[in-house]
Scaffold this motif. Sequence first.
Motif, short mmCIF file in Angstrom:
data_model
loop_
_atom_site.label_atom_id
_atom_site.label_comp_id
_atom_site.label_asym_id
_atom_site.label_seq_id
_atom_site.Cartn_x
_atom_site.Cartn_y
_atom_site.Cartn_z
N MET A 1 0.84 -1.18 0.00
CA MET A 1 0.00 0.00 0.00
C MET A 1 0.89 1.24 0.00
N THR A 2 0.39 2.27 -0.63
CA THR A 2 1.12 3.53 -0.69
C THR A 2 0.87 4.34 0.58
N VAL A 3 1.68 5.35 0.78
CA VAL A 3 1.51 6.22 1.95
C VAL A 3 0.13 6.88 1.95
N PRO A 4 -0.35 7.44 0.79
CA PRO A 4 -1.70 8.01 0.82
C PRO A 4 -2.79 6.98 1.18
N SER A 5 -2.58 5.73 0.78
CA SER A 5 -3.56 4.69 1.14
C SER A 5 -3.56 4.43 2.64
N TRP A 6 -2.37 4.41 3.24
CA TRP A 6 -2.29 4.21 4.68
C TRP A 6 -2.95 5.38 5.42
N ILE A 7 -2.73 6.57 4.91
CA ILE A 7 -3.35 7.75 5.53
C ILE A 7 -4.87 7.66 5.41
N ALA A 8 -5.36 7.29 4.23
CA ALA A 8 -6.81 7.15 4.03
C ALA A 8 -7.39 6.10 4.97
N LEU A 9 -6.71 4.97 5.08
CA LEU A 9 -7.19 3.92 5.98
C LEU A 9 -7.24 4.46 7.41
N GLY A 10 -6.22 5.19 7.81
CA GLY A 10 -6.21 5.80 9.15
C GLY A 10 -7.37 6.75 9.35
N VAL A 11 -7.70 7.51 8.33
CA VAL A 11 -8.83 8.44 8.42
C VAL A 11 -10.14 7.67 8.61
N PHE A 12 -10.33 6.60 7.84
CA PHE A 12 -11.56 5.82 7.98
C PHE A 12 -11.65 5.16 9.35
N ILE A 13 -10.53 4.70 9.86
CA ILE A 13 -10.54 4.12 11.21
C ILE A 13 -10.86 5.22 12.23
N PHE A 14 -10.24 6.38 12.06
CA PHE A 14 -10.46 7.49 13.00
C PHE A 14 -11.92 7.94 13.03
N VAL A 15 -12.54 8.15 11.86
CA VAL A 15 -13.93 8.65 11.86
C VAL A 15 -14.88 7.61 12.46
N ASN A 16 -14.59 6.33 12.28
CA ASN A 16 -15.42 5.31 12.91
C ASN A 16 -15.20 5.27 14.41
N LEU A 17 -13.95 5.44 14.85
CA LEU A 17 -13.68 5.51 16.29
C LEU A 17 -14.35 6.74 16.90
N ALA A 18 -14.34 7.84 16.17
CA ALA A 18 -15.00 9.06 16.67
C ALA A 18 -16.49 8.82 16.87
N ALA A 19 -17.13 8.19 15.89
CA ALA A 19 -18.57 7.88 16.03
C ALA A 19 -18.80 6.91 17.18
N ALA A 20 -17.94 5.91 17.29
CA ALA A 20 -18.08 4.91 18.36
C ALA A 20 -17.86 5.53 19.74
N SER A 21 -17.06 6.58 19.81
CA SER A 21 -16.77 7.18 21.11
C SER A 21 -18.01 7.76 21.77
N SER A 22 -19.03 8.08 20.99
CA SER A 22 -20.28 8.56 21.56
C SER A 22 -20.88 7.51 22.49
N GLY A 23 -20.78 6.25 22.08
CA GLY A 23 -21.28 5.16 22.93
C GLY A 23 -20.48 5.03 24.22
N GLY A 24 -19.20 5.38 24.17
CA GLY A 24 -18.38 5.36 25.37
C GLY A 24 -18.62 6.57 26.26
N ARG A 25 -18.94 7.67 25.64
CA ARG A 25 -19.19 8.91 26.38
C ARG A 25 -20.56 8.90 27.06
N PHE A 26 -21.55 8.41 26.36
CA PHE A 26 -22.92 8.36 26.88
C PHE A 26 -23.28 6.90 27.14
N ARG A 27 -23.02 6.46 28.35
CA ARG A 27 -23.17 5.06 28.70
C ARG A 27 -24.57 4.79 29.28
N PRO A 28 -24.99 3.52 29.24
CA PRO A 28 -26.34 3.18 29.72
C PRO A 28 -26.60 3.60 31.18
N GLY A 29 -25.80 3.16 32.10
CA GLY A 29 -25.93 3.56 33.49
C GLY A 29 -27.19 3.06 34.18
N ALA A 30 -27.44 3.64 35.35
CA ALA A 30 -28.55 3.22 36.21
C ALA A 30 -29.91 3.49 35.58
#
Length: 162
Positions: free
Chosen positions: A1-30
């Motif tokens: 893979m080229t450097v731009p491909s690695w960067i793009a893959l990192g971006v896709f991982i990051f935006v999915n982690l960012a969306a997933a972090s909402s579930g970690g921030r706002f937890r079910p709780g009591a």
Amino acid sequence: MTVPSWIALGVFIFVNLAAASSGGRFRPGAWYAGLVKPGWTPPNWAFPVVWTTIFCLNAAAGFLVWQASGPQAGAALALYGLSLALNAAWSWLFFGRRRMDLALIDVGLLWLSIAAVIAAFLPHSPLAALLVAPYLLWVTIASALNLRMIQLNPAAAPFTPR
């Protein structure tokens, strides 16, 4: 893979982690623990396992579309971004604001956006479209669960659909 491909893959991982972090921030709780739930509610341990798998598949799907079509996939990737924003909003609405009614509207829009992502990804990468299918299935279950929770807990939801 080229450097731009690695960067793009990192971006896709990051935006999915960012969306997933909402579930970690706002937890079910009591509050969530005290709600009446249908008997078919998945066990608590299943949610992080399923969501982790879905976000990994979703990151791979976005990357495959970008890799296959680049700038020509702009509209498809915009829908992809919209679906991630709607996903992040659901945890905030349901657990953070305790607005199951607004979360139900959000999850309905999320379902439509994921279906649109699958349709938009298909011409660019059939594999990417297939990788998003479990996301649509899980959000279908989440939508039904959200609706049923409102019905079972009318005092906890400002609006109760019949």
